[in-house]
Design an enzyme around this catalytic site. Structure first.
Site, short mmCIF file in Angstrom:
data_model
loop_
_atom_site.label_atom_id
_atom_site.label_comp_id
_atom_site.label_asym_id
_atom_site.label_seq_id
_atom_site.Cartn_x
_atom_site.Cartn_y
_atom_site.Cartn_z
N GLU A 147 4.63 5.39 -1.57
CA GLU A 147 5.02 4.59 -0.40
C GLU A 147 6.07 5.33 0.43
O GLU A 147 7.01 5.91 -0.10
CB GLU A 147 5.59 3.25 -0.88
CG GLU A 147 6.10 2.35 0.23
CD GLU A 147 6.84 1.13 -0.29
OE1 GLU A 147 7.01 0.17 0.47
OE2 GLU A 147 7.26 1.14 -1.48
N LYS B 151 0.93 -2.65 5.49
CA LYS B 151 1.40 -3.65 4.53
C LYS B 151 1.46 -5.01 5.21
O LYS B 151 2.04 -5.15 6.29
CB LYS B 151 2.77 -3.25 3.99
CG LYS B 151 3.26 -4.16 2.86
CD LYS B 151 4.56 -3.65 2.27
CE LYS B 151 5.00 -4.53 1.10
NZ LYS B 151 6.29 -4.09 0.53
N CYS C 241 3.62 -1.37 -2.52
CA CYS C 241 4.78 -1.90 -3.25
C CYS C 241 4.43 -3.19 -3.97
O CYS C 241 3.47 -3.26 -4.71
CB CYS C 241 5.95 -2.07 -2.28
SG CYS C 241 7.53 -2.40 -3.10
#
Length: 529
Positions: free
Chosen positions: A286, A350, A403
């Site tokens: 990430e 995301k 994440c």
């Protein structure tokens, strides 16, 4: 046992609160990295006995009658979440000069709020409380509902749900493919609380028999699943997972850009490990790219020159949209796919952002009083609107989760419906070598079992690794290692995937426990009449 239970039932005042707190804190030993699941057979019986004694005067109001049960559950939850989530404070110490003031709010505030779920669980259980196995079913029902709500309520935070305590190793993870995490939560509480019945000679045998049968079914199904041969048509994908281990104090430092990017390129360009072929997919963590690709087209050209035909790089990177001005530009925490021509051929943003980490809620108001985003990086992120599968070499499809998106079982189950591989990129460097990264990796393992899909995971400082569809770790890198691993990833055929709506079986199990508890109350009333 009767003497012990009697003493716990009769506890009062601060001693009762302390017993609940310690029982909750002890329960954390069932979670990664400790995996001492036997602690659950102590924590939940203590909780059940405390609820046996959670009574109020008959003259009390409705809320007054429920207050003792709520207090027991809240203190139990506060102990559990404080002992299990203290490490989130580590993120605030990366820039201690700016954020150390917020440490008590994070370390204490999050457990204080999450404890309300368990207070609700014990109130719900107490409303259906009876004797014998009925009260154990009531406890399983209450926690089953509370843990289900924790998945999605107030944006959701299903970290360390109770069900993980019953899944310390792949052998004991397989049942989740049938009942889901929702069902596993309720079943785990039901079994863990069964020793509370040892205090009653009348119900002792029934409780032990039920717990033993469920444990045997749980382990037996795991043994059956792990002994099954791979299905026909199973495919393979050669994957390289890169773990650059960048210190957070250097990650966003412009002076470190070239070194960080150079380490990523060097690790990616190394010859294949012994016994492995050239990787078809290279995975970076990430926000691993330390700049915007729009500012550095030369970096894309360098990646294209490193890759050969048949290779693809998937990298965590910040993606921007807008004219570059502060107010007109949106930034996204993304995964980008880069081909051998040095072109970004696909990207996924995301969707489920971390409040106060990746964005500041009510930013216009809070920034005026001096508050700002705490940990994620130099900009606020905007949430993506669509998650889609990215095509990989060999005709396979992968769905990226960035994440902590991987901890949401419903989100993963729905979004991988047409995928072959789950990709998880993360940066757990904020939390150092604490239980946090181990807990995060465990939850990614369980997503593999739930969906029947392999997981490849790249983390900045670890734990990076690959997990097969049965939750077995194929290979992994230790925390803080700067290295790569090459993995021959097994990819099952899509037809092997379960088709039931996510949570249907689990919610049915939770409801069944509620019916058992209600039936116990009805039977007791009939006998008393």
């Amino acid at each position: 046992m009767e003497r012990l239970s009697g003493r716990i039932i009769l506890l009062w005042g601060w001693r009762r609160s302390l017993a609940a707190f310690l029982a909750g804190a002890l329960l954390v030993l069932t979670q990664a990295p400790y995996d001492f699941f036997a602690a659950g057979f102590v924590s939940f019986p203590v909780l059940a006995w405390l609820l046996d004694g959670a009574t109020a005067p008959t003259s009390a109001s409705v809320l007054g009658r429920l207050r003792p049960a709520f207090a027991v559950g809240w203190w139990f939850g506060f102990g559990y979440f404080l002992a299990g989530l203290w490490w989130i404070g580590s993120a605030l110490l990366v820039e201690a000069d700016s954020f150390a003031w917020a440490l008590p709010f994070a370390v204490l505030g999050v457990p204080i709020l999450l404890a309300f779920y368990y207070g609700f669980a014990t109130v719900l259980a107490r409303l259906l409380w009876s004797d014998g196995i009925g009260r154990i079913a009531a406890l399983a029902f209450g926690f089953g509902v509370a843990e289900w709500l924790r998945i999605f309520l107030f944006t959701g935070f299903p970290w360390n749900e109770i069900g993980y305590a019953a899944m310390p190793v792949p052998l004991l993870m397989q049942s989740v493919s049938v009942v889901g995490l929702i069902g596993m939560n309720a079943l785990a509480v039901f079994v863990f609380a069964m020793p509370a019945m040892l205090s009653s000679a009348r119900h002792r045998r029934a409780g032990l028999a039920v717990a033993a049968i469920l444990c045997l079914l749980h382990a037996g199904f795991g043994l059956y699943q792990l002994s099954r041969p791979a299905g026909d048509g199973e495919r393979r994908l050669a994957v390289r997972i890169v773990q650059p281990s960048v210190d957070m104090s250097q990650k966003w430092n412009p002076a470190e850009e070239e070194r960080v990017f150079g380490d990523l390129m060097r690790l990616s360009a190394e010859p294949p490990a012994a016994g492995h072929t050239k990787p078809q997919l290279i995975l970076w963590p990430e926000t691993s790219v330390p700049f915007l690709f729009t500012d550095r087209p030369d970096a894309l050209a360098a990646i294209g020159a490193m890759l050969t035909d048949g290779q693809m790089l998937m990298a965590g990177a910040v993606r921007s949209e807008g004219d570059g001005s502060q107010r007109a530009t949106l930034y996204y925490n993304s995964v980008v796919a880069i081909d051998a021509g040095g072109e970004i051929v696909d990207a996924v943003d995301k969707i489920h952002l971390v409040p106060f980490g990746e964005y500041l809620p009510f930013a216009d108001v809070l920034e005026r009083i001096g508050l700002k985003q705490l940990v994620a990086g130099p900009m606020n992120f905007a949430a993506g609107t669509l998650r889609k599968a990215i095509a990989l070499p060999g005709g396979l499809l992968s769905t990226p989760f960035i994440c902590y998106e991987i901890i949401f079982p419903d989100l993963v189950a729905i979004d991988v419906a047409s995928s072959d591989i789950i990709v998880n990129v993360t940066n757990d460097a904020w939390f150092g070598n604490t239980p946090g990264p181990y807990q995060h990796f465990r939850q990614a393992q369980v997503r593999a079992v739930e969906t029947g899909l392999p997981v490849v995971r790249a983390a900045n400082t670890g734990i990076s690794g690959a997990v097969d569809p049965n939750g077995r770790v194929i290979d992994a890198l230790a925390i803080d290692a700067r290295a790569f691993i090459d993995v021959d990833l097994p990819v099952p055929v899509r037809a092997s995937r379960q088709t039931l709506p996510y949570g249907a079986v689990g919610l049915a199990i939770v409801g069944l426990f509620g019916l058992i508890a209600a039936a116990s109350i009805a039977i007791r009333r009939i006998k008393s009449n």
